[in-house]
Design a protein around this motif. Structure first.
Motif, PDB file in Angstrom:
ATOM      1  N   ASN A 636      88.661  -9.569  58.548  1.00  0.00           N
ATOM      2  CA  ASN A 636      88.099  -9.493  57.201  1.00  0.00           C
ATOM      3  C   ASN A 636      87.821 -10.889  56.649  1.00  0.00           C
ATOM      4  O   ASN A 636      86.759 -11.155  56.078  1.00  0.00           O
ATOM      5  CB  ASN A 636      89.066  -8.747  56.282  1.00  0.00           C
ATOM      6  N   ASN A 637      88.772 -11.794  56.838  1.00  0.00           N
ATOM      7  CA  ASN A 637      88.572 -13.163  56.359  1.00  0.00           C
ATOM      8  C   ASN A 637      87.464 -13.871  57.130  1.00  0.00           C
ATOM      9  O   ASN A 637      86.704 -14.657  56.561  1.00  0.00           O
ATOM     10  CB  ASN A 637      89.879 -13.960  56.482  1.00  0.00           C
ATOM     11  N   LEU A 638      87.379 -13.596  58.434  1.00  0.00           N
ATOM     12  CA  LEU A 638      86.326 -14.209  59.243  1.00  0.00           C
ATOM     13  C   LEU A 638      84.946 -13.741  58.793  1.00  0.00           C
ATOM     14  O   LEU A 638      84.030 -14.549  58.574  1.00  0.00           O
ATOM     15  CB  LEU A 638      86.546 -13.876  60.721  1.00  0.00           C
ATOM     16  N   VAL A 639      84.797 -12.436  58.634  1.00  0.00           N
ATOM     17  CA  VAL A 639      83.513 -11.885  58.179  1.00  0.00           C
ATOM     18  C   VAL A 639      83.207 -12.365  56.763  1.00  0.00           C
ATOM     19  O   VAL A 639      82.050 -12.685  56.431  1.00  0.00           O
ATOM     20  CB  VAL A 639      83.535 -10.351  58.261  1.00  0.00           C
ATOM     21  N   SER A 640      84.231 -12.461  55.943  1.00  0.00           N
ATOM     22  CA  SER A 640      84.019 -12.949  54.572  1.00  0.00           C
ATOM     23  C   SER A 640      83.526 -14.391  54.587  1.00  0.00           C
ATOM     24  O   SER A 640      82.684 -14.785  53.775  1.00  0.00           O
ATOM     25  CB  SER A 640      85.321 -12.848  53.771  1.00  0.00           C
ATOM     26  N   GLY A 641      84.045 -15.183  55.523  1.00  0.00           N
ATOM     27  CA  GLY A 641      83.576 -16.560  55.643  1.00  0.00           C
ATOM     28  C   GLY A 641      82.105 -16.634  56.006  1.00  0.00           C
ATOM     29  O   GLY A 641      81.355 -17.460  55.465  1.00  0.00           O
ATOM     30  N   VAL A 642      81.672 -15.746  56.908  1.00  0.00           N
ATOM     31  CA  VAL A 642      80.246 -15.717  57.268  1.00  0.00           C
ATOM     32  C   VAL A 642      79.403 -15.289  56.066  1.00  0.00           C
ATOM     33  O   VAL A 642      78.327 -15.841  55.809  1.00  0.00           O
ATOM     34  CB  VAL A 642      80.029 -14.765  58.464  1.00  0.00           C
ATOM     35  N   ILE A 643      79.888 -14.298  55.313  1.00  0.00           N
ATOM     36  CA  ILE A 643      79.157 -13.863  54.112  1.00  0.00           C
ATOM     37  C   ILE A 643      79.065 -15.005  53.107  1.00  0.00           C
ATOM     38  O   ILE A 643      78.014 -15.230  52.480  1.00  0.00           O
ATOM     39  CB  ILE A 643      79.853 -12.632  53.492  1.00  0.00           C
ATOM     40  N   LEU A 644      80.160 -15.749  52.932  1.00  0.00           N
ATOM     41  CA  LEU A 644      80.132 -16.892  52.018  1.00  0.00           C
ATOM     42  C   LEU A 644      79.108 -17.925  52.458  1.00  0.00           C
ATOM     43  O   LEU A 644      78.431 -18.550  51.637  1.00  0.00           O
ATOM     44  CB  LEU A 644      81.521 -17.535  51.938  1.00  0.00           C
ATOM     45  N   ALA A 645      78.996 -18.096  53.776  1.00  0.00           N
ATOM     46  CA  ALA A 645      78.049 -19.087  54.289  1.00  0.00           C
ATOM     47  C   ALA A 645      76.612 -18.672  54.034  1.00  0.00           C
ATOM     48  O   ALA A 645      75.751 -19.508  53.759  1.00  0.00           O
ATOM     49  CB  ALA A 645      78.292 -19.305  55.787  1.00  0.00           C
ATOM     50  N   PHE A 646      76.330 -17.364  54.121  1.00  0.00           N
ATOM     51  CA  PHE A 646      74.956 -16.898  53.913  1.00  0.00           C
ATOM     52  C   PHE A 646      74.629 -16.755  52.430  1.00  0.00           C
ATOM     53  O   PHE A 646      73.565 -17.175  51.970  1.00  0.00           O
ATOM     54  CB  PHE A 646      74.738 -15.572  54.643  1.00  0.00           C
ATOM     55  N   ALA A 677      93.262 -28.618  43.707  1.00  0.00           N
ATOM     56  CA  ALA A 677      93.519 -28.385  42.282  1.00  0.00           C
ATOM     57  C   ALA A 677      93.433 -29.707  41.529  1.00  0.00           C
ATOM     58  O   ALA A 677      93.479 -30.789  42.110  1.00  0.00           O
ATOM     59  CB  ALA A 677      94.884 -27.731  42.096  1.00  0.00           C
ATOM     60  N   TYR A 678      93.338 -29.598  40.199  1.00  0.00           N
ATOM     61  CA  TYR A 678      93.187 -30.796  39.385  1.00  0.00           C
ATOM     62  C   TYR A 678      94.464 -31.615  39.316  1.00  0.00           C
ATOM     63  O   TYR A 678      94.415 -32.777  38.895  1.00  0.00           O
ATOM     64  CB  TYR A 678      92.727 -30.400  37.983  1.00  0.00           C
ATOM     65  N   ASP A 679      95.595 -31.023  39.717  1.00  0.00           N
ATOM     66  CA  ASP A 679      96.830 -31.801  39.761  1.00  0.00           C
ATOM     67  C   ASP A 679      97.032 -32.485  41.110  1.00  0.00           C
ATOM     68  O   ASP A 679      98.068 -33.096  41.355  1.00  0.00           O
ATOM     69  CB  ASP A 679      98.035 -30.908  39.447  1.00  0.00           C
ATOM     70  N   GLY A 680      96.047 -32.367  42.017  1.00  0.00           N
ATOM     71  CA  GLY A 680      96.117 -33.042  43.311  1.00  0.00           C
ATOM     72  C   GLY A 680      96.574 -32.156  44.445  1.00  0.00           C
ATOM     73  O   GLY A 680      96.429 -32.538  45.613  1.00  0.00           O
ATOM     74  N   SER A 681      97.122 -30.990  44.149  1.00  0.00           N
ATOM     75  CA  SER A 681      97.570 -30.094  45.216  1.00  0.00           C
ATOM     76  C   SER A 681      96.380 -29.425  45.893  1.00  0.00           C
ATOM     77  O   SER A 681      95.302 -29.314  45.302  1.00  0.00           O
ATOM     78  CB  SER A 681      98.516 -29.028  44.646  1.00  0.00           C
ATOM     79  N   GLU A 682      96.574 -29.001  47.115  1.00  0.00           N
ATOM     80  CA  GLU A 682      95.525 -28.318  47.870  1.00  0.00           C
ATOM     81  C   GLU A 682      95.920 -26.859  48.057  1.00  0.00           C
ATOM     82  O   GLU A 682      97.008 -26.558  48.554  1.00  0.00           O
ATOM     83  CB  GLU A 682      95.303 -28.996  49.222  1.00  0.00           C
ATOM     84  N   ILE A 683      95.031 -25.978  47.673  1.00  0.00           N
ATOM     85  CA  ILE A 683      95.304 -24.541  47.709  1.00  0.00           C
ATOM     86  C   ILE A 683      94.489 -23.921  48.835  1.00  0.00           C
ATOM     87  O   ILE A 683      93.267 -24.126  48.918  1.00  0.00           O
ATOM     88  CB  ILE A 683      94.922 -23.879  46.374  1.00  0.00           C
ATOM     89  N   ILE A 684      95.162 -23.192  49.704  1.00  0.00           N
ATOM     90  CA  ILE A 684      94.494 -22.494  50.806  1.00  0.00           C
ATOM     91  C   ILE A 684      94.314 -21.037  50.379  1.00  0.00           C
ATOM     92  O   ILE A 684      95.291 -20.317  50.182  1.00  0.00           O
ATOM     93  CB  ILE A 684      95.307 -22.574  52.107  1.00  0.00           C
ATOM     94  N   ILE A 685      93.063 -20.624  50.245  1.00  0.00           N
ATOM     95  CA  ILE A 685      92.761 -19.265  49.789  1.00  0.00           C
ATOM     96  C   ILE A 685      92.023 -18.534  50.897  1.00  0.00           C
ATOM     97  O   ILE A 685      90.991 -19.018  51.383  1.00  0.00           O
ATOM     98  CB  ILE A 685      91.892 -19.290  48.515  1.00  0.00           C
ATOM     99  N   PRO A 686      92.494 -17.383  51.355  1.00  0.00           N
ATOM    100  CA  PRO A 686      91.746 -16.608  52.360  1.00  0.00           C
ATOM    101  C   PRO A 686      90.349 -16.263  51.859  1.00  0.00           C
ATOM    102  O   PRO A 686      90.151 -15.988  50.668  1.00  0.00           O
ATOM    103  CB  PRO A 686      92.612 -15.353  52.546  1.00  0.00           C
ATOM    104  N   ASN A 687      89.396 -16.285  52.764  1.00  0.00           N
ATOM    105  CA  ASN A 687      88.008 -16.003  52.376  1.00  0.00           C
ATOM    106  C   ASN A 687      87.837 -14.607  51.788  1.00  0.00           C
ATOM    107  O   ASN A 687      86.983 -14.383  50.931  1.00  0.00           O
ATOM    108  CB  ASN A 687      87.076 -16.173  53.580  1.00  0.00           C
ATOM    109  N   GLY A 688      88.651 -13.656  52.271  1.00  0.00           N
ATOM    110  CA  GLY A 688      88.569 -12.298  51.731  1.00  0.00           C
ATOM    111  C   GLY A 688      88.890 -12.246  50.246  1.00  0.00           C
ATOM    112  O   GLY A 688      88.282 -11.482  49.491  1.00  0.00           O
TER     113      GLY A 688
END
Length: 832
Positions: A636-646, A677-688
């Motif tokens: 689901n995340n992989l397909v969502s990544g392709v959708i985001l790209a298109f 994030a604006y406080d400098g942290s990096e947030i990993i969010i699944p593409n789905g």
């Protein structure tokens, strides 16, 4: 030419025959069988017509012209004649040296002789191809001539020569020309056969010598660990046939001949690298000139690069010398040694001023030890007179290495971490060399000492090879900066450097390992055994495979993954530089580039490794089964990544909010995306999640943003004055005029009258700064005009007081009086 005259004669004959209206039957009676042919055979031959004979004569004449043109292009024997004497002399030298039993040949020199014979064989095979091609041409001409002579035209003659004398003359000339062509063909065949014989003898001779060298090498390698001569404490048990000086001069002379012959045979590659050197040198020189003339901070930029600005000529030599041997076929030891000398001497000059005087003096002495070892490595024969000075060189080398260790302990930041490992490795190998020499293993001792010294010196050259390449890249990045005063590319370079260092040091490590085994004379053995191990068929259940196929598959997949990640990284950096223009950025399309590179790499890996499509189908079937049972989220995340790209709802650099978290998109990955994030942290969010949740993109179509302020004032304030003050504070240049800023009375709150201030900014990245500027101006203006900003107030009613649970406190005066009484009682108690 005779053939041109023949064509004209035949054409005139054809016109004359048509004018006289001769019929075919009447003309046929003019033909008779040749007197040399048997009458019975002549009757069986079908007699052609005169027109057919003329037509055949014309075709044969054209064919003979083509044959004579082919025969006229004689064998290009000049190169063969020039190279053959030199090749024959060298093979004679090799043969005489192998037959000489007065002295033992060193393993390194045996490998050099074998390498020399391979180069000669390559040259002879090239000549053989030319001769074979010429033989095929001559055989083709011979077959055409034989087919032509078998034709009926050459068996017939005119019965009455007085009627058509031109035809008789033309036919006679055609036969004479055939004979002349046959004679030239015979001469060419004999001439070519002489070269073929000579080449065959040379190939047989080289094969025999190669076999003899292979036997000698196997024997020498087996005896490598055996005792060569006496122990160090015993009386000398050897007698050298030649003095060390004689061996040195003869070896230098022979290696010089081999070196220049190798250069001559590879003159094309030499010219290519000369032009490549000049191209790199001029390119780097132009970069330095451009930086000095165009950049205001050129001095700071050039000071960050330690080697290239000081000497671009030597820097280019350090770049090219480590990689040149891989482009030359079967490089000789003399050729490799010269390249190594050039690299080490270039590094020695470049290090002037970069090392402390004591450490640099240590390096110079080490270079002298290195030069002695490399010259000794070129010796033709094993000469036991080297024993004592090799021990001395090993002791000096260990002493110098210990000094480097001592210096590194007091200057931890002066050397990279791997230098200490190499120094310790060098000390171990030189110690083993000394031990082997003491116990009579001279050949092993020399090999270990040579390999240790050359490998350590080469590691320093390769280290500067990496640093110089990184400096060139940095200077090019600085030159491509945004403006004359821009020298901030150094920050970008450090990010690039982290990625490039791994690749370049990996390349340098491969080069070092390759030459380390070569210095130990184990390279051919390692390559041969590796090939055998990787290519041997193996079986698993009913499937057969080789480790080579598996290795090829994973190497190509790894390289494609490395390429995809680096392409995505540099494309992301380019996007960040174009942050103000969303349309010009690749954005999420970088994901498609990565997927394309990975897909092509996977397909190429499958094709190169020889894995059948049926096996791929099995793997895909198993993968589909896994998807059905537990990989739905990943897919689901992989397909969502392709959708985001298109669809591109988000791009790299966009400011977004999703799931209560806000930040800037840094990467759109295959499975997940990274948001800073604006406080400098990096947030990993699944593409789905980016597709399934409500996503706010502040910079989707543009970077404009509306800012809203709620300002409260006291009920006693002049509302018109407040509106005027607020309107004046939002009339600054950074606030957009369209849409128009507005000041609205929002509500009557509990403690204040609230005004709503609305205005737009055209750059999302600056809205916080502009809001800060407006609010500071409002506060300052309120203070100057006496406008009160109220704060919440509350009335407190006390129902009880500590210590007076049963008393009713009705006012503040009673509380104060009670406090005074308690204070007085405390003072009286202290006096008592």
């Amino acid at each position: 030419m005779k053939f041109s005259s023949l064509f004209i004669v035949l054409l005139f004959i054809g016109f004359a025959v048509n004018a006289m209206h001769f019929d075919d039957q009447g003309l046929d009676t003019l033909l008779k069988a040749s007197e040399e042919v048997d009458k019975q055979k002549v009757e069986e031959v079908k007699k052609p017509s005169l027109e057919g004979s003329i037509r055949k004569s014309q075709d044969f004449t054209i064919q003979l012209n083509r044959m004579n043109y082919t025969l006229g292009r004689s064998l290009d024997s000049l190169e063969i004649i020039e190279d053959f004497p030199s090749a024959e002399r060298l093979t004679t030298v090799v043969q005489n040296r192998l037959e000489n039993s007065d002295s033992k040949i060193s393993i390194r020199y045996l490998q050099e002789l074998d390498n020399l014979l391979r180069n000669i064989r390559t040259q002879i095979i090239t000549a053989e191809r030319k001769v074979s091609s010429r033989i095929e041409e001559l055989v083709s001409v011979k077959q055409e001539l034989e087919a032509m002579k078998e034709d009926d035209l050459f068996r017939l003659d005119l019965r009455d020569a007085s009627i058509l004398p031109e035809y008789q003359s033309a036919l006679t000339q055609l036969r004479e020309q055939v004979q002349k062509t046959e004679q030239i063909l015979s001469e060419q065949r004999i001439y070519t056969a002489s070269f073929q014989t000579r080449i065959s003898r040379m190939i047989i001779r080289i094969s025999e010598l190669s076999e003899s060298i292979a036997v000698e090498l196997r024997s020498a390698e087996k005896a490598l660990l055996t005792k060569d001569f006496n122990y160090l404490w015993q009386k000398r048990s050897y007698q050298n046939a030649s003095g060390l000086g004689t061996v040195f001069l003869e070896s230098i002379k022979l290696n010089e001949a081999i070196f220049f012959r190798y250069l001559k045979n590879n003159i094309g590659l030499c010219v290519f690298f000369i032009f490549l050197f000049l191209g790199l040198y001029l390119w780097i020189r132009n970069i330095l000139i451009a930086i000095k003339s165009q950049k205001e901070f050129s001095k700071i930029i050039l000071e960050r690069a330690h080697y290239v600005p000081n000497n671009p000529f030597l820097s280019v030599l350090v770049i090219l010398t480590p990689i040149m041997p891989f482009f030359f076929p079967n490089p000789t030891i003399s050729f490799l040694t010269v390249l190594l000398w050039v690299g080490v001497l270039s590094v020695t000059i470049l290090l002037i001023g970069r090392f402390p005087k004591g450490l640099y003096r240590n390096w110079v002495i080490f270079v002298l030890v290195f030069l002695v070892y490399t010259v000794s490595n070129l010796y033709r024969d094993i000469n036991y007179s080297e024993r004592w000075y090799l021990i001395l060189l090993s002791v000096i080398g260990v002493y110098l290495a210990l000094r480097i260790v001592k210096f590194q302990k007091s200057n931890l930041d002066s050397f990279p971490s791997f230098i200490s490992v190499l120094v310790k490795f060098y000390i171990v190998m030189q110690s083993l060399s000394i031990i082997a020499n003491v116990f009579g293993r001279f050949t092993l001792s020399k090999m270990l000492g040579v390999a240790a010294t050359i490998s350590f010196t080469q590691s320093v050259v390769l280290y500067l090879f990496v640093l110089i390449i990184l400096e060139v890249i940095y200077l090019q990045i600085e030159l491509r900066g945004k403006g004359e005063n821009d020298f901030t590319s150094y920050i970008d370079f450090h990010r690039i450097q982290k990625r490039l260092k791994k690749v370049l040091f990996g390349l340098a490590g491969i080069i070092w390992v390759y030459f380390f085994f070569d210095n130990l004379s184990l390279l051919d053995t390692v390559i041969e055994n590796s090939k055998q191990f990787l290519s041997e068929p193996r079986k698993l259940v009913n499937s057969s495979f080789t480790f080579g196929n598996i290795l090829v598959f994973f190497v190509i997949v790894y390289l494609s993954s490395l390429l995809a990640n680096n392409v995505a990284y540099f494309a992301t950096m380019k996007d960040q530089q174009k942050g103000s223009s969303r349309d010009k950025r690749l954005g999420s399309s970088i994901l498609l580039i990565r997927l394309s590179v990975l897909s092509v790499g996977f397909l190429f890996a499958v094709a190169a490794s020889g894995i059948g499509l049926d096996k791929i189908a099995i793997v895909l079937g198993a993968l589909s089964l896994g998807i059905g049972f537990g990989l739905q989220t990943i897919v689901n995340n992989l397909v969502s990544g392709v959708i985001l790209a298109f669809e591109k709802p988000i791009q790299i650099g966009d400011a977004i909010e999703v799931g209560g978290r806000a930040g800037t998109v840094k990467e759109v990955g295959i499975r997940s995306s990274k948001i800073q994030a604006y406080d400098g942290s990096e947030i990993i969010i699944p593409n789905g999640d980016l597709l399934s949740q409500h996503l706010i993109n502040w910079t989707l179509s543009d970077k404009k943003r509306r800012v809203e302020l709620i300002i409260g004032v006291s009920y006693n304030s002049d509302m018109d004055l407040v509106s005027q003050i607020l309107s004046e504070q939002i009339e600054i240049e950074e606030i957009m005029k369209n849409p128009e800023p507005r000041v609205l009375l929002q509500s009557f709150a509990d403690s204040a009258v609230e005004f709503r201030v609305l205005f737009w900014v055209d750059n999302f990245d600056l809205w916080i700064n502009i809001r800060n500027q407006v609010m500071r101006g409002i506060f300052r203006a309120f203070k100057e005009n006496g406008v009160e900003i109220p704060f919440p107030q509350r009335d407190l009613n006390f129902k009880s007081f500590p210590g007076l649970l049963d008393e009713k406190i009705k006012s503040g005066a009673e509380i104060e009086e009670l406090g005074n009484l308690r204070e007085k009682e405390d003072m009286d108690g202290e006096k008592g």
